[in-house]
Design a protein around this motif. Structure first.
Motif, mmCIF file in Angstrom:
data_model
loop_
_atom_site.group_PDB
_atom_site.id
_atom_site.type_symbol
_atom_site.label_atom_id
_atom_site.label_comp_id
_atom_site.label_asym_id
_atom_site.label_seq_id
_atom_site.Cartn_x
_atom_site.Cartn_y
_atom_site.Cartn_z
ATOM 1 N N THR A 56 0.292 11.217 8.642
ATOM 2 C CA THR A 56 -0.529 10.618 7.596
ATOM 3 C C THR A 56 0.281 10.544 6.320
ATOM 4 O OG1 THR A 56 -2.604 11.470 8.525
ATOM 5 C CG2 THR A 56 -2.625 10.814 6.206
ATOM 6 N N LEU A 57 0.340 9.349 5.734
ATOM 7 C CA LEU A 57 0.995 9.138 4.443
ATOM 8 C C LEU A 57 -0.083 8.820 3.421
ATOM 9 C CD1 LEU A 57 3.961 7.059 5.825
ATOM 10 C CD2 LEU A 57 4.152 9.323 4.794
ATOM 11 N N LEU A 58 -0.274 9.751 2.502
ATOM 12 C CA LEU A 58 -1.327 9.642 1.494
ATOM 13 C C LEU A 58 -0.680 9.225 0.173
ATOM 14 C CD1 LEU A 58 -4.419 10.326 1.320
ATOM 15 C CD2 LEU A 58 -3.722 12.524 0.339
ATOM 16 N N TYR A 59 -1.194 8.160 -0.459
ATOM 17 C CA TYR A 59 -0.521 7.607 -1.632
ATOM 18 C C TYR A 59 -1.511 7.294 -2.756
ATOM 19 C CZ TYR A 59 -2.209 3.129 0.207
ATOM 20 O OH TYR A 59 -3.010 2.102 0.675
ATOM 21 N N ASP A 60 -0.969 6.964 -3.935
ATOM 22 C CA ASP A 60 -1.734 6.621 -5.138
ATOM 23 C C ASP A 60 -2.639 7.777 -5.569
ATOM 24 O OD1 ASP A 60 -0.470 4.222 -5.209
ATOM 25 O OD2 ASP A 60 -2.241 2.981 -4.832
ATOM 26 N N PHE A 61 -2.008 8.821 -6.070
ATOM 27 C CA PHE A 61 -2.709 10.022 -6.513
ATOM 28 C C PHE A 61 -3.301 9.820 -7.910
ATOM 29 C CE2 PHE A 61 -0.800 11.680 -2.866
ATOM 30 C CZ PHE A 61 -1.182 13.001 -2.647
ATOM 31 N N GLY B 131 -7.111 -1.870 -10.945
ATOM 32 C CA GLY B 131 -6.837 -1.669 -12.362
ATOM 33 C C GLY B 131 -6.867 -0.223 -12.805
ATOM 34 N N THR B 132 -7.103 0.708 -11.858
ATOM 35 C CA THR B 132 -7.135 2.123 -12.184
ATOM 36 C C THR B 132 -5.718 2.677 -12.279
ATOM 37 O OG1 THR B 132 -9.217 2.379 -10.963
ATOM 38 C CG2 THR B 132 -7.982 4.386 -11.446
ATOM 39 N N PRO B 133 -5.367 3.368 -13.363
ATOM 40 C CA PRO B 133 -4.042 3.994 -13.429
ATOM 41 C C PRO B 133 -3.918 5.076 -12.352
ATOM 42 C CG PRO B 133 -5.057 3.894 -15.610
ATOM 43 C CD PRO B 133 -6.126 3.550 -14.619
ATOM 44 N N VAL B 134 -2.865 4.989 -11.548
ATOM 45 C CA VAL B 134 -2.636 5.972 -10.488
ATOM 46 C C VAL B 134 -1.179 6.425 -10.538
ATOM 47 C CG1 VAL B 134 -4.424 5.072 -8.956
ATOM 48 C CG2 VAL B 134 -2.083 4.189 -8.775
ATOM 49 N N ALA B 135 -0.944 7.626 -10.041
ATOM 50 C CA ALA B 135 0.417 8.141 -9.915
ATOM 51 C C ALA B 135 1.036 7.549 -8.664
ATOM 52 C CB ALA B 135 0.391 9.659 -9.830
ATOM 53 N N ARG B 136 2.188 6.907 -8.823
ATOM 54 C CA ARG B 136 2.860 6.297 -7.683
ATOM 55 C C ARG B 136 3.671 7.359 -6.945
ATOM 56 N NH1 ARG B 136 3.013 0.642 -7.446
ATOM 57 N NH2 ARG B 136 4.157 1.037 -5.516
ATOM 58 N N ARG B 137 2.922 8.223 -6.283
ATOM 59 C CA ARG B 137 3.507 9.288 -5.475
ATOM 60 C C ARG B 137 2.794 9.333 -4.133
ATOM 61 N NH1 ARG B 137 0.885 15.051 -7.195
ATOM 62 N NH2 ARG B 137 1.702 15.499 -5.116
ATOM 63 N N PHE B 138 3.400 10.018 -3.171
ATOM 64 C CA PHE B 138 2.776 10.134 -1.856
ATOM 65 C C PHE B 138 3.080 11.503 -1.268
ATOM 66 C CE2 PHE B 138 7.052 8.557 -1.013
ATOM 67 C CZ PHE B 138 7.462 9.286 0.088
ATOM 68 N N GLU B 139 2.265 11.894 -0.320
ATOM 69 C CA GLU B 139 2.502 13.111 0.459
ATOM 70 C C GLU B 139 2.430 12.752 1.931
ATOM 71 O OE1 GLU B 139 -0.177 16.181 -0.846
ATOM 72 O OE2 GLU B 139 0.880 16.454 -2.756
ATOM 73 N N ALA B 140 3.265 13.415 2.724
ATOM 74 C CA ALA B 140 3.288 13.193 4.165
ATOM 75 C C ALA B 140 2.738 14.420 4.871
ATOM 76 C CB ALA B 140 4.717 12.908 4.636
ATOM 77 N N ALA C 182 5.926 16.688 3.057
ATOM 78 C CA ALA C 182 6.787 16.024 2.084
ATOM 79 C C ALA C 182 5.979 15.504 0.905
ATOM 80 C CB ALA C 182 7.540 14.869 2.747
ATOM 81 N N ASN C 183 6.674 15.420 -0.238
ATOM 82 C CA ASN C 183 6.074 14.941 -1.472
ATOM 83 C C ASN C 183 7.064 13.994 -2.132
ATOM 84 O OD1 ASN C 183 4.550 14.657 -3.780
ATOM 85 N ND2 ASN C 183 4.944 16.713 -4.559
ATOM 86 N N GLY C 184 6.674 12.720 -2.305
ATOM 87 C CA GLY C 184 7.606 11.726 -2.816
ATOM 88 C C GLY C 184 7.069 10.974 -4.019
ATOM 89 N N TYR C 185 8.006 10.415 -4.819
ATOM 90 C CA TYR C 185 7.645 9.687 -6.038
ATOM 91 C C TYR C 185 8.410 8.374 -6.141
ATOM 92 C CZ TYR C 185 6.639 14.513 -7.716
ATOM 93 O OH TYR C 185 6.201 15.798 -7.853
ATOM 94 N N TRP C 186 7.774 7.395 -6.764
ATOM 95 C CA TRP C 186 8.525 6.319 -7.397
ATOM 96 C C TRP C 186 8.887 6.905 -8.749
ATOM 97 C CZ3 TRP C 186 6.435 0.701 -8.637
ATOM 98 C CH2 TRP C 186 7.528 -0.091 -9.008
ATOM 99 N N GLU C 187 10.139 7.215 -8.948
ATOM 100 C CA GLU C 187 10.560 8.142 -9.979
ATOM 101 C C GLU C 187 10.413 7.597 -11.400
ATOM 102 O OE1 GLU C 187 11.230 11.170 -9.380
ATOM 103 O OE2 GLU C 187 11.536 11.143 -7.204
#
Length: 317
Positions: free
Chosen positions: A200-205, A221-230, A238-243
């Motif tokens: 499972t890849l969970l994104y837009d925190f 239009g909602t501000p979200v963190a461009r990160r994901f967890e696997a 795993a925890n990843g970001y668009w840096e």
């Protein structure tokens, strides 16, 4: 009185499995032309993350810290023009102990220049599929998971709605401090077990959980963190970001973390101002992800506890 604590907790078969996994990971990145690099595991700076504590030590009479992640060093390499790179080695976190945690653990972290979080999610899925021989992959936004299981929009729900949901879903002896803690409790105790056996890849925190990721509006239009967890089988790997590449915003977040720590009586550490300088010099657009190798080995070999895959966990170190 004799003791068996001199013996490793892992079997020779598990340690052979570990060696094979490390070789497989390195081959994965060799094929993709991603450079293995070394960065310090001993630094005069510490993590600012309020949810992580660095392990302090001394070096030459000055305060120093064992690295909780290779992130800052790798980003400084990126800013210096090294290009796609990864680190595979030790990281350290204070108070991390349990069936899935050890204060000293093995971390894989890598960065891809010119990529965003969505593209990096695909590569994470490729690595996990190859190592674990799992083909089932589901992509879910943070909002979709909360709405599917709790009929709640985590981005727009009021604080009182979140506290009410926690009370309904869990029997706690305390009240969560804020909305972020409510979301974390719901995720770890209620939602992770619903993810199934595949990847499972969970994104837009939520934006306030951005850490070092960009914050951008989603399709609504909602501000979200461009990160994901696997996750695999509900276990976070795993925890990843668009840096984040904005030096001023990076400094603001470091200062906000420091203020949070001070307000809540947490340990105060010197934050990594050299990362701010690196961003100011010009770190390229990139996406990065950190992955727990010990947990990956647990899944790959069917091991139940982390001490089965580490030769000498903290109790035997």
């Amino acid at each position: 009185m004799t003791s068996n604590l001199w013996r490793p907790s892992a079997t020779i078969e598990a340690l052979r499995h570990r060696a094979a996994l490390l070789a497989e990971i390195r081959q994965f990145f060799t094929v993709r032309k991603v450079l293995e690099t070394e960065v310090p595991v001993l630094s005069r700076r510490a993590t600012s993350d309020p949810h992580i504590d660095s392990i302090p030590t001394q070096c030459g009479g000055d305060n120093a810290y064992l690295a909780s992640s290779p992130e800052f060093g790798l980003k400084r390499l990126l800013a210096a023009g090294f290009g796609d790179c990864y680190y595979l080695g030790k990281a350290f976190r204070q108070g991390e102990a349990g069936s899935r945690h050890n204060p000293e653990f093995t971390m894989l972290e890598w960065y891809r220049c010119g990529w965003d979080d969505r593209r990096l999610m695909d590569e994470v899925a490729d690595l996990l599929s190859e190592v674990l021989e799992i083909q089932q992959v589901q992509l879910l936004s943070y909002r979709e998971l909360f709405q599917r299981e709790l009929q709640l929009d985590p981005h727009n729900a009021s604080d009182s709605d979140l506290h009410r949901c926690v009370e309904q879903e869990m029997d706690l002896a305390f009240s969560p401090a804020d909305r972020s803690e409510c979301l974390d409790l719901l995720m770890s105790h209620r939602l992770e077990p619903t993810m199934g056996e595949g990847i499972t890849l969970l994104y837009d925190f939520p934006a306030d959980q951005a850490a070092l990721a960009k914050v951008l509006p989603d399709e609504s239009g909602t501000p979200v963190a461009r990160r994901f967890e696997a996750y695999v089988g509900g276990l976070e790997l795993a925890n990843g970001y668009w840096e984040l590449t904005d030096s001023a915003e990076q400094l603001r977040r470091f200062q906000a973390d420091h203020a949070y720590r001070q307000k809540h009586g947490l340990n105060l550490y010197p934050y990594e101002e050299r990362l701010v300088e690196a961003l100011r010099a010009g770190m390229p657009e990139c996406a990065g992800v950190a992955l727990g190798v010990d947990r990956l080995l647990m899944l790959a070999g069917g091991y139940k506890t982390i001490e089965e895959v580490i030769a000498f966990p903290i109790e035997r170190a």
